[in-house]
Design an enzyme around this catalytic site. Structure first.
Site, mmCIF file in Angstrom:
data_model
loop_
_atom_site.group_PDB
_atom_site.id
_atom_site.type_symbol
_atom_site.label_atom_id
_atom_site.label_comp_id
_atom_site.label_asym_id
_atom_site.label_seq_id
_atom_site.Cartn_x
_atom_site.Cartn_y
_atom_site.Cartn_z
ATOM 1 N N GLU A 106 0.826 -1.051 -0.038
ATOM 2 C CA GLU A 106 -0.009 -0.250 0.288
ATOM 3 C C GLU A 106 0.696 1.113 0.089
ATOM 4 O O GLU A 106 1.679 1.622 1.297
ATOM 5 C CB GLU A 106 -0.890 -0.274 0.827
ATOM 6 C CG GLU A 106 -2.068 0.920 0.976
ATOM 7 C CD GLU A 106 -3.156 0.985 2.093
ATOM 8 O OE1 GLU A 106 -3.734 -0.301 2.407
ATOM 9 O OE2 GLU A 106 -3.545 2.303 2.593
ATOM 10 N N ASP A 158 3.593 -14.540 11.322
ATOM 11 C CA ASP A 158 2.355 -14.847 10.962
ATOM 12 C C ASP A 158 0.973 -13.575 11.020
ATOM 13 O O ASP A 158 0.408 -13.423 11.805
ATOM 14 C CB ASP A 158 1.805 -15.666 11.649
ATOM 15 C CG ASP A 158 1.090 -16.762 11.376
ATOM 16 O OD1 ASP A 158 0.016 -15.785 10.388
ATOM 17 O OD2 ASP A 158 0.376 -17.866 11.765
ATOM 18 N N HIS A 184 -2.539 10.354 -0.078
ATOM 19 C CA HIS A 184 -3.037 8.884 -0.894
ATOM 20 C C HIS A 184 -1.925 9.062 -2.134
ATOM 21 O O HIS A 184 -1.405 8.714 -2.798
ATOM 22 C CB HIS A 184 -4.321 8.233 -0.392
ATOM 23 C CG HIS A 184 -4.236 6.866 -0.093
ATOM 24 N ND1 HIS A 184 -3.882 6.439 1.218
ATOM 25 C CD2 HIS A 184 -4.471 6.025 -1.121
ATOM 26 C CE1 HIS A 184 -3.800 4.946 0.729
ATOM 27 N NE2 HIS A 184 -4.832 5.287 -0.856
HETATM 28 C C1 MEV Z 1 -6.259 2.923 4.411
HETATM 29 O O1 MEV Z 1 -5.659 1.722 4.365
HETATM 30 C C2 MEV Z 1 -6.624 3.261 5.582
HETATM 31 C C3 MEV Z 1 -7.138 4.396 6.502
HETATM 32 O O2 MEV Z 1 -8.787 4.187 5.680
HETATM 33 C C4 MEV Z 1 -7.553 4.511 8.168
HETATM 34 C C5 MEV Z 1 -8.543 5.009 8.779
HETATM 35 O O3 MEV Z 1 -9.431 5.574 7.651
HETATM 36 O O4 MEV Z 1 -8.177 4.947 9.608
HETATM 37 C C6 MEV Z 1 -6.774 5.505 6.483
#
Ligand code: MEV
Length: 436
Positions: free
Chosen positions: A87, A292, A389
């Site tokens: 990610e 794990d 993001h």
């Molecule tokens: C994305 O992988 C994770 C989030 O959705 C976590 C959150 O909303 O707290 C950004």
């Protein structure tokens, strides 16, 4: 009648034969599929054969990025933490949170317990007192007989802590468990626990005929539990609320942050996403250290739901102008045995972390989980997650669109302050190409 894709003895074929068979049956003979599978083989045959030995029917390797998040100050020691994840924003978010909290003294982490559980699940078709009597009469002897299996673990500070008979007949007719509590020192302990349980169950079956009819005792399963609330770590960060407001430029930052966490404690829809964000960090460290992650995931979510309602794993405490943000999470991880030493990169991760014991690894992993959660909430209550993001995601989009390094650089500048949606990047790339 078997379908044309049914295959007998697949595991006995060699790797090349397996690939040939798959390409013929599932890729319509497409040579590209074969090339792709072969391209990801490691050129170092030692490494390749090591990987092939991990699982059955290995065809190739599925690569994921291995990164580090530096500046993790945990109990006064600064770590660069290894993380494996696909990610795009996860490592950047962890590193950002680590740097944010560094001047506030970093993360305080405390192992709350290291107890792990395992069970013999059995049906007893007789009065409970008879089972109880059998159990009590044999317990000490069975513990003695297990010495050859427990001796080494005891030398390392672990072993069997207790064995008890639990009555589950209110949930399922005739159902009982022998509940074992273990300390497995620095190992995750799955093999140790399962061996003990299987041995003990064999002893029971062997010994029972001296107490009653053999059909009365029916062993159903013997297996460790991945629900280990007694193997738990607590991690916190703290700061004066005024200092937080100054650093973030948001006056009521602590209150907004607290509200976001409170929402995840009362609303399970939010709690699941909130905890998923924590697991983004936890899983990445667990993977990088050869542990794990399925076990850790299952245990974390069971713990989050253990009050009868699924809740946030993290919490906020505010008192007298002090803001404390923390996380409590069960983490059954090890630093010896299994993949932790077998996978050369897991071994490297351990070295990078200063060859920690299991407890120390719990603290480091928990800190990364909290950091991840901090970054997510910080973004959510401020600019939203898409800007950051998408900035990270831009690289993936550029690769997908086949942008050259020069084009990628220009587009990164163009999208520095814009949301990088695929459509927009594609248009910008086309424009750039038309201009040239
Ligand atoms: C994305 O992988 C994770 C989030 O959705 C976590 C959150 O909303 O707290 C950004």
């Amino acid at each position: 009648m078997h379908d044309k894709n049914f295959v007998e003895g697949f595991s006995k074929l060699n790797k090349q034969q397996k690939i040939d068979w798959l390409v013929e049956h599932y890729f319509s003979g497409n040579a590209h599929a074969r090339v792709l599978l072969e391209r990801y083989w490691h050129t170092d045959t030692d490494i390749q054969s090591l990987h092939e030995g991990f699982i059955e029917n290995t065809l190739t390797n599925y690569w994921l990025p291995y990164a580090v998040a530096p500046n993790f100050l945990i109990n006064g020691q600064t770590y660069a933490v290894p993380m494996v994840t696909e990610e795009s924003s996860v490592v950047a978010a962890a590193a950002k949170a680590a740097k944010f909290w560094y001047p506030f003294g970093g993360f305080r982490a405390q192992v709350l317990g290291t107890t792990k559980l395992g069970h013999i699940h059995l049906l007893f078709h007789g009065p409970k007192e008879k089972l109880q009597h059998f159990f009590e009469q044999t317990r000490e002897e069975f513990l003695r007989r297990l010495k050859p299996f427990t001796e080494n673990m005891e030398k390392r500070g672990g072993g069997i802590l207790s064995v008890e008979l639990d009555d589950w007949t209110h949930r399922l007719d005739n159902y009982y468990t022998l509940t074992f509590r273990f300390d497995t020192a620095d190992s995750m302990g799955a093999n140790f626990i399962n061996t003990i349980l299987e041995e003990w169950a064999d002893y029971m079956e062997e010994a029972y005929p001296a107490y009653g009819h053999p059909d009365e005792l029916e062993i159903i399963m013997r297996i460790l539990s991945n629900h280990n609330p007694g193997c738990r770590v607590r991690v916190t960060v703290e700061a004066d609320e005024t200092a937080l407001a100054r650093k973030t430029g948001i006056n009521d930052y602590a209150r907004r942050f607290e509200t976001a966490v409170k929402i995840a404690r009362v609303n399970p829809y939010r709690a699941v996403t909130h905890n998923k964000g924590i697991m983004n960090g936890i899983d990445a460290v667990v993977l990088a250290t050869g542990n794990d992650f399925r076990a850790v995931e299952a245990g974390a979510h069971a713990f989050a739901a253990s009050g009868g309602e699924y809740k946030s794993l993290s919490f906020v405490e505010r008192e007298n102008g002090k803001f404390v943000f923390g996380l409590e999470i069960p983490l059954a991880v090890g630093t010896v045995g299994g993949m932790t030493r077998l996978h050369p990169l897991a071994g490297l991760s351990m070295e990078l972390l200063g060859n920690p014991g299991a407890g120390q690894l719990m603290q480091i992993t928990g800190a990364v989980g909290l950091a991840q959660n901090f970054s997510a909430i910080h973004s959510l209550i401020t600019e939203g997650i898409q800007t950051g993001h998408m900035r990270m995601h831009l690289n993936n989009i550029l690769a997908q669109l086949g942008a050259t390094p020069a084009e990628a650089e220009q587009l990164r500048t163009q999208f520095a302050n814009r949301k990088a949606h695929v459509r927009a990047v594609k248009d910008a790339l086309n424009q750039l190409r038309n201009k040239d």
